[in-house]
Design a protein around this motif. Structure first.
Motif, PDB file in Angstrom:
ATOM      1  N   CYS A  54       0.652  -1.220   0.001  1.00 38.72           N
ATOM      2  CA  CYS A  54       0.277  -0.362   0.119  1.00 38.72           C
ATOM      3  C   CYS A  54       1.251   1.427  -0.004  1.00 38.72           C
ATOM      4  CB  CYS A  54      -0.684   0.119   1.054  1.00 38.72           C
ATOM      5  SG  CYS A  54      -1.957   1.254   1.192  1.00 38.72           S
ATOM      6  N   LEU A  55       0.457   2.508  -0.485  1.00 36.15           N
ATOM      7  CA  LEU A  55       0.466   3.562  -0.594  1.00 36.15           C
ATOM      8  C   LEU A  55       1.785   3.938  -0.885  1.00 36.15           C
ATOM      9  CD1 LEU A  55       0.215   5.033   3.271  1.00 36.15           C
ATOM     10  CD2 LEU A  55      -1.110   5.309   1.403  1.00 36.15           C
ATOM     11  N   GLU A  56       2.035   3.261  -1.846  1.00 37.29           N
ATOM     12  CA  GLU A  56       3.281   3.369  -2.977  1.00 37.29           C
ATOM     13  C   GLU A  56       2.926   4.834  -3.669  1.00 37.29           C
ATOM     14  OE1 GLU A  56       5.321   3.635  -7.662  1.00 37.29           O
ATOM     15  OE2 GLU A  56       3.107   3.881  -6.865  1.00 37.29           O
ATOM     16  N   GLU A  57       1.718   4.988  -3.730  1.00 41.24           N
ATOM     17  CA  GLU A  57       1.770   6.862  -3.713  1.00 41.24           C
ATOM     18  C   GLU A  57       2.347   7.792  -3.595  1.00 41.24           C
ATOM     19  OE1 GLU A  57       1.850   6.898  -7.595  1.00 41.24           O
ATOM     20  OE2 GLU A  57       0.202   5.384  -8.180  1.00 41.24           O
ATOM     21  N   SER A 114       5.848  -0.375   1.316  1.00 40.35           N
ATOM     22  CA  SER A 114       6.986  -1.131   1.154  1.00 40.35           C
ATOM     23  C   SER A 114       8.452  -0.772   2.215  1.00 40.35           C
ATOM     24  CB  SER A 114       7.500  -1.112  -0.396  1.00 40.35           C
ATOM     25  OG  SER A 114       8.327   0.086  -0.335  1.00 40.35           O
ATOM     26  N   ARG A 115       8.055   0.759   1.746  1.00 41.82           N
ATOM     27  CA  ARG A 115       9.131   0.685   3.289  1.00 41.82           C
ATOM     28  C   ARG A 115       9.473  -0.019   4.885  1.00 41.82           C
ATOM     29  NH1 ARG A 115      13.175   4.029   0.607  1.00 41.82           N
ATOM     30  NH2 ARG A 115      12.178   4.635  -0.807  1.00 41.82           N
ATOM     31  N   ALA A 116       7.777  -0.116   4.480  1.00 40.43           N
ATOM     32  CA  ALA A 116       7.274  -0.357   6.302  1.00 40.43           C
ATOM     33  C   ALA A 116       7.816  -1.981   6.093  1.00 40.43           C
ATOM     34  CB  ALA A 116       6.085   0.175   6.305  1.00 40.43           C
ATOM     35  N   PHE A 117       7.522  -2.789   5.293  1.00 33.99           N
ATOM     36  CA  PHE A 117       7.525  -4.128   4.607  1.00 33.99           C
ATOM     37  C   PHE A 117       8.833  -4.219   5.250  1.00 33.99           C
ATOM     38  CE2 PHE A 117       8.783  -7.417   2.050  1.00 33.99           C
ATOM     39  CZ  PHE A 117       7.445  -8.431   2.674  1.00 33.99           C
ATOM     40  N   ILE A 118       9.901  -3.468   4.189  1.00 33.71           N
ATOM     41  CA  ILE A 118      11.647  -4.254   4.550  1.00 33.71           C
ATOM     42  C   ILE A 118      12.151  -3.316   5.708  1.00 33.71           C
ATOM     43  CG2 ILE A 118      13.580  -2.794   3.295  1.00 33.71           C
ATOM     44  CD1 ILE A 118      11.689  -2.335   0.860  1.00 33.71           C
ATOM     45  N   SER A 119      11.940  -2.336   6.464  1.00 34.61           N
ATOM     46  CA  SER A 119      11.889  -2.469   7.714  1.00 34.61           C
ATOM     47  C   SER A 119      11.208  -3.459   8.455  1.00 34.61           C
ATOM     48  CB  SER A 119      11.831  -1.131   8.515  1.00 34.61           C
ATOM     49  OG  SER A 119      11.136  -0.455   9.284  1.00 34.61           O
ATOM     50  N   GLY A 120      10.834  -4.015   8.600  1.00 35.52           N
ATOM     51  CA  GLY A 120      10.222  -5.406   9.366  1.00 35.52           C
ATOM     52  C   GLY A 120      11.229  -6.400   9.002  1.00 35.52           C
ATOM     53  N   LEU A 121      12.080  -6.614   7.396  1.00 30.88           N
ATOM     54  CA  LEU A 121      12.655  -7.417   7.049  1.00 30.88           C
ATOM     55  C   LEU A 121      14.533  -7.327   7.786  1.00 30.88           C
ATOM     56  CD1 LEU A 121      11.921  -7.895   2.970  1.00 30.88           C
ATOM     57  CD2 LEU A 121      10.857  -9.184   5.421  1.00 30.88           C
ATOM     58  N   LYS A 122      14.393  -6.376   7.294  1.00 33.60           N
ATOM     59  CA  LYS A 122      15.924  -5.622   8.378  1.00 33.60           C
ATOM     60  C   LYS A 122      16.029  -6.141  10.209  1.00 33.60           C
ATOM     61  CE  LYS A 122      17.993  -3.849   6.083  1.00 33.60           C
ATOM     62  NZ  LYS A 122      19.476  -4.224   5.347  1.00 33.60           N
ATOM     63  N   GLN A 123      14.564  -5.816  11.048  1.00 34.86           N
ATOM     64  CA  GLN A 123      14.398  -5.705  11.773  1.00 34.86           C
ATOM     65  C   GLN A 123      15.038  -7.716  11.962  1.00 34.86           C
ATOM     66  OE1 GLN A 123      11.558  -4.095  13.297  1.00 34.86           O
ATOM     67  NE2 GLN A 123      11.970  -1.766  12.686  1.00 34.86           N
ATOM     68  N   ALA A 124      14.049  -8.467  11.302  1.00 31.18           N
ATOM     69  CA  ALA A 124      14.638  -9.666  11.331  1.00 31.18           C
ATOM     70  C   ALA A 124      15.392 -10.377  11.068  1.00 31.18           C
ATOM     71  CB  ALA A 124      12.919 -10.442  10.707  1.00 31.18           C
ATOM     72  N   GLY A 125      16.790  -9.675  10.231  1.00 28.07           N
ATOM     73  CA  GLY A 125      17.423  -9.889   9.585  1.00 28.07           C
ATOM     74  C   GLY A 125      16.823 -11.176   8.353  1.00 28.07           C
ATOM     75  N   GLN A 126      16.022 -11.075   7.756  1.00 24.15           N
ATOM     76  CA  GLN A 126      15.825 -11.184   7.109  1.00 24.15           C
ATOM     77  C   GLN A 126      16.128 -10.992   5.638  1.00 24.15           C
ATOM     78  OE1 GLN A 126      13.819 -14.301   6.200  1.00 24.15           O
ATOM     79  NE2 GLN A 126      14.889 -14.671   4.520  1.00 24.15           N
ATOM     80  N   ASP A 186      14.326   8.500 -12.928  1.00 29.58           N
ATOM     81  CA  ASP A 186      12.672   8.390 -13.184  1.00 29.58           C
ATOM     82  C   ASP A 186      13.080   6.347 -12.880  1.00 29.58           C
ATOM     83  OD1 ASP A 186      11.047   9.705 -13.876  1.00 29.58           O
ATOM     84  OD2 ASP A 186      12.718  10.767 -15.197  1.00 29.58           O
ATOM     85  N   VAL A 187      14.046   5.616 -12.708  1.00 27.44           N
ATOM     86  CA  VAL A 187      14.190   4.386 -12.368  1.00 27.44           C
ATOM     87  C   VAL A 187      13.917   4.403 -11.171  1.00 27.44           C
ATOM     88  CG1 VAL A 187      16.124   4.670 -14.133  1.00 27.44           C
ATOM     89  CG2 VAL A 187      16.631   4.325 -11.794  1.00 27.44           C
ATOM     90  N   ARG A 188      13.100   5.109 -10.851  1.00 24.44           N
ATOM     91  CA  ARG A 188      13.333   4.844  -8.816  1.00 24.44           C
ATOM     92  C   ARG A 188      11.879   4.758  -8.994  1.00 24.44           C
ATOM     93  NH1 ARG A 188      16.535   4.509  -5.193  1.00 24.44           N
ATOM     94  NH2 ARG A 188      15.487   5.975  -3.796  1.00 24.44           N
ATOM     95  N   ARG A 189      11.090   5.456  -9.493  1.00 20.98           N
ATOM     96  CA  ARG A 189       9.655   5.925  -9.358  1.00 20.98           C
ATOM     97  C   ARG A 189       9.189   4.483  -8.833  1.00 20.98           C
ATOM     98  NH1 ARG A 189       8.061   9.039 -14.015  1.00 20.98           N
ATOM     99  NH2 ARG A 189       6.217   8.256 -13.552  1.00 20.98           N
ATOM    100  N   SER A 190       8.971   3.269  -8.486  1.00 24.29           N
ATOM    101  CA  SER A 190       8.377   2.444  -7.939  1.00 24.29           C
ATOM    102  C   SER A 190       9.189   1.458  -6.284  1.00 24.29           C
ATOM    103  CB  SER A 190       8.193   0.678  -8.520  1.00 24.29           C
ATOM    104  OG  SER A 190       7.227   0.921  -8.206  1.00 24.29           O
ATOM    105  N   ASP A 191       8.853   0.515  -6.281  1.00 26.29           N
ATOM    106  CA  ASP A 191       8.344  -0.178  -4.532  1.00 26.29           C
ATOM    107  C   ASP A 191      10.057  -1.056  -4.802  1.00 26.29           C
ATOM    108  OD1 ASP A 191       6.314   0.783  -2.537  1.00 26.29           O
ATOM    109  OD2 ASP A 191       5.593  -0.798  -4.251  1.00 26.29           O
TER     110      ASP A 191
END
Length: 265
Positions: free
Chosen positions: A99-102, A108-120, A200-205
């Protein structure tokens, strides 16, 4: 949970994926990313193999139905989930709807924060961003500023954007396209670092994954560089090329087979 999130979670679960709604706080409210996991046979916690992630955002901008941006990508996600039901994977495959890509890639930043915290770790992320619009008309494709490779002027190709750490994903997409969707041309671009020199190549998750050191590629029809309906009320189903969209689905399914079913790399 929003209707879109509930729908995606239900379809993921129907495809046999272990499904969860992952809440996060942003903009003073609660939102959800949706994650479905296909585990290797007989295992519910993986087999030590880093997962392959296929992802797309499920929000759109105010006033736009969002058929290309980004319901087209969600159609590929749902087809991938359905096809996974019949696959015996050798590593976990994650199907993720953000959610909230726009609003600055907040989901995706919240999702990846969880990955980093879990060492995934991740084998890589294939992120879908506007994958349903194509044109055979001359002059239908524009080149994003600064892109250092020749770009066709006919907008009938799928763009593959990776960085240096995701070359194996770029190669997997190109290999799958040659094998599974020969009628869908592709154009690959590999950028240095996190793509900072080409905004322009960074405009998504996928950019959120790059920023945290995870390999990721974006698959795209190039959005506003081809599609005049981008972020407009006219971004509707009737504007899409469903044959092109089917080709993208076949390419993504082929990538899953290459990277998470067979031993070919």
């Amino acid at each position: 949970m929003s209707q879109a999130a509930e729908y995606l979670a239900a379809r993921f679960a129907e495809s046999g994926l272990t499904t969860s709604g992952q809440p996060f706080r942003a903009l003073g409210k609660s939102y959800f990313n949706i994650l479905g996991i296909k585990w290797p046979p007989g295992r519910s916690a993986g087999n030590g193999q880093a997962p392959l992630l296929i992802g797309a955002h499920y929000d759109t901008v105010m006033g736009s139905p969002g058929a290309d941006d980004n319901a087209s990508a969600l159609a590929v996600l749902l087809e991938s989930a359905y096809r996974l039901k019949r696959m015996a994977v050798t590593r976990p495959v994650w199907i993720a709807a953000f959610c909230l890509e726009e609003h600055g890639l907040l989901g995706s930043r919240a999702f990846i924060s969880g990955l980093k915290q879990a060492g995934q770790s991740l084998d890589g992320a294939i992120v879908l961003e506007c994958v349903g619009y194509a044109s055979q008309a001359a002059g239908s494709q524009r080149t994003p500023p600064g892109v250092p490779i020749p770009v066709p002027t006919v907008g009938n190709f799928l763009g593959i954007v990776g960085n240096e750490s995701s070359r194996h994903l770029v190669a997997a997409v190109e290999r799958s396209a040659r094998r599974r969707a020969q009628a869908t041309p592709t154009l690959a671009l590999t950028v240095p670092g996190r793509g900072e020199s080409l905004p322009d190549v960074r405009r998504s998750d996928h950019a959120a994954f790059w920023d945290e050191g995870y390999p990721a590629v974006m698959l795209t029809d190039t959005a506003n560089f081809r599609n005049a309906h981008y972020h407009q009320p006219t971004d509707t189903l009737d504007s899409l090329d469903l044959d092109f969209l089917e080709g993208v689905s076949e390419i993504v399914v082929g990538c899953i087979e290459d990277l998470a079913v067979s031993s070919r790399r």
